[in-house]
Write a protein that holds these residues in place. Structure first.
Motif, PDB file in Angstrom:
ATOM      1  N   ASP A   1      41.892  30.550   6.157  1.00 49.34           N
ATOM      2  CA  ASP A   1      40.926  30.080   5.164  1.00 49.34           C
ATOM      3  C   ASP A   1      41.417  30.594   3.817  1.00 49.34           C
ATOM      4  N   ILE A   2      42.030  29.717   3.054  1.00 52.70           N
ATOM      5  CA  ILE A   2      42.705  30.119   1.813  1.00 52.70           C
ATOM      6  C   ILE A   2      41.834  29.923   0.571  1.00 52.70           C
ATOM      7  N   THR A   3      40.572  29.551   0.774  1.00 51.21           N
ATOM      8  CA  THR A   3      39.664  29.363  -0.352  1.00 51.21           C
ATOM      9  C   THR A   3      39.554  30.656  -1.150  1.00 51.21           C
ATOM     10  N   GLY A   4      39.734  30.525  -2.460  1.00 49.24           N
ATOM     11  CA  GLY A   4      39.637  31.676  -3.357  1.00 49.24           C
ATOM     12  C   GLY A   4      40.955  32.397  -3.584  1.00 49.24           C
ATOM     13  N   TRP A   5      41.980  32.053  -2.819  1.00 49.10           N
ATOM     14  CA  TRP A   5      43.267  32.735  -2.977  1.00 49.10           C
ATOM     15  C   TRP A   5      43.952  32.313  -4.274  1.00 49.10           C
ATOM     16  N   PRO A   6      44.630  33.243  -4.942  1.00 56.01           N
ATOM     17  CA  PRO A   6      45.399  32.890  -6.136  1.00 56.01           C
ATOM     18  C   PRO A   6      46.555  31.961  -5.777  1.00 56.01           C
ATOM     19  N   VAL A   7      46.919  31.110  -6.731  1.00 56.77           N
ATOM     20  CA  VAL A   7      48.014  30.161  -6.543  1.00 56.77           C
ATOM     21  C   VAL A   7      49.104  30.486  -7.560  1.00 56.77           C
ATOM     22  N   LYS A   8      50.332  30.674  -7.040  1.00 57.06           N
ATOM     23  CA  LYS A   8      51.474  30.952  -7.908  1.00 57.06           C
ATOM     24  C   LYS A   8      52.475  29.807  -7.826  1.00 57.06           C
ATOM     25  N   SER A   9      53.044  29.492  -8.979  1.00 53.16           N
ATOM     26  CA  SER A   9      54.119  28.516  -9.076  1.00 53.16           C
ATOM     27  C   SER A   9      55.305  29.284  -9.637  1.00 53.16           C
ATOM     28  N   GLY A  10      56.326  29.474  -8.803  1.00 55.21           N
ATOM     29  CA  GLY A  10      57.405  30.376  -9.209  1.00 55.21           C
ATOM     30  C   GLY A  10      56.838  31.780  -9.305  1.00 55.21           C
ATOM     31  N   ASP A  11      57.069  32.448 -10.426  1.00 54.36           N
ATOM     32  CA  ASP A  11      56.546  33.802 -10.618  1.00 54.36           C
ATOM     33  C   ASP A  11      55.212  33.833 -11.355  1.00 54.36           C
ATOM     34  N   ASN A  12      54.691  32.661 -11.734  1.00 54.96           N
ATOM     35  CA  ASN A  12      53.491  32.604 -12.568  1.00 54.96           C
ATOM     36  C   ASN A  12      52.269  32.168 -11.779  1.00 54.96           C
ATOM     37  N   ARG A  13      51.168  32.870 -12.017  1.00 57.86           N
ATOM     38  CA  ARG A  13      49.893  32.443 -11.442  1.00 57.86           C
ATOM     39  C   ARG A  13      49.424  31.228 -12.238  1.00 57.86           C
ATOM     40  N   ILE A  14      49.020  30.164 -11.511  1.00 54.13           N
ATOM     41  CA  ILE A  14      48.538  28.966 -12.199  1.00 54.13           C
ATOM     42  C   ILE A  14      47.060  28.676 -11.922  1.00 54.13           C
ATOM     43  N   GLY A  15      46.489  29.334 -10.908  1.00 52.69           N
ATOM     44  CA  GLY A  15      45.091  29.076 -10.597  1.00 52.69           C
ATOM     45  C   GLY A  15      44.673  29.714  -9.297  1.00 52.69           C
TER      46      GLY A  15
END
Length: 161
Positions: free
Chosen positions: A27-41
C-alpha cells in the motif's frame, strides 16, 4: 458522425473501490515519489481497472514548485514505478521538468482514452515517441499490454532474502 460525446475510461480510485490489495502488494499511498535524485511529489492513491481487476496507475500529487500549476495530480503508469520498501518511497524514471509540465492534470472520474494516450506520448522514451508518432491511432484493445502497465511488476513488499 461524432456527436462530441466524451467517453471516460472505466478506472476507479482504489480508496473508493471494492478492490483490495492482495497479500504482498504494497500500500504505497502517501509514499514520497522521486524522479532521479529529486522528490517530485507523493502518492495520493492508485487507479484501479475493475474489468481487469488490476491497478493501472499511481496518482501522484506533485510537490509545489515542480510545475507551474499548483495542486497538480498526474498519473504514472504502474509499470514505470519501482519502490524502496525500506525507505517507503517510490522511484520513477528520471522525468524532465517539461514532461511533468506536459502531463495532463488528473481529475477524478475524468480519465479518457485520449488522456491516457497523451500520458504515454509525454513519458515515452525518444525511440518510443518516434514510433508512436508514426502510429495513426493507438490500438485501444491492446493499450494496457504496453510495458507501462506490466502488472507483473506491480509494487510488491519484498522481505530480505
Amino acid at each position: 458522425m461524432n456527436n462530441h460525446q466524451i467517453i471516460y475510461s472505466n478506472l476507479q480510485e482504489l480508496s473508493i473501490s471494492n478492490y483490495t490489495l492482495t497479500e504482498g502488494e504494497a500500500d504505497i499511498t502517501g509514499w514520497p515519489v522521486k524522479s532521479g535524485d529529486n522528490r517530485i511529489g507523493k502518492v495520493h492513491d492508485l487507479l484501479f481497472d475493475p474489468e481487469a481487476n488490476t491497478v493501472r496507475y499511481a496518482i501522484v500529487t506533485l510537490d509545489e514548485g515542480t510545475t507551474m500549476v499548483e495542486d497538480k495530480k498526474v498519473l504514472i503508469p504502474i509499470g514505470l514505478i519501482d519502490l524502496d520498501t525500506s525507505a517507503k518511497e517510490i522511484q520513477t524514471p528520471d522525468f524532465h521538468h517539461e514532461q511533468l509540465e506536459a502531463m495532463p492534470r488528473y481529475i477524478i472520474g475524468e480519465v479518457t482514452p485520449e488522456m491516457e494516450d497523451n500520458i504515454r506520448v509525454v513519458i515515452g522514451s525518444p525511440a518510443a515517441l518516434k514510433l508512436e508518432e508514426e502510429t495513426v491511432e493507438i490500438d485501444r484493445q491492446n493499450f494496457y499490454r504496453h510495458h507501462h502497465f506490466d502488472k507483473n511488476i506491480f509494487p510488491q513488499e519484498r522481505g530480505d532474502s
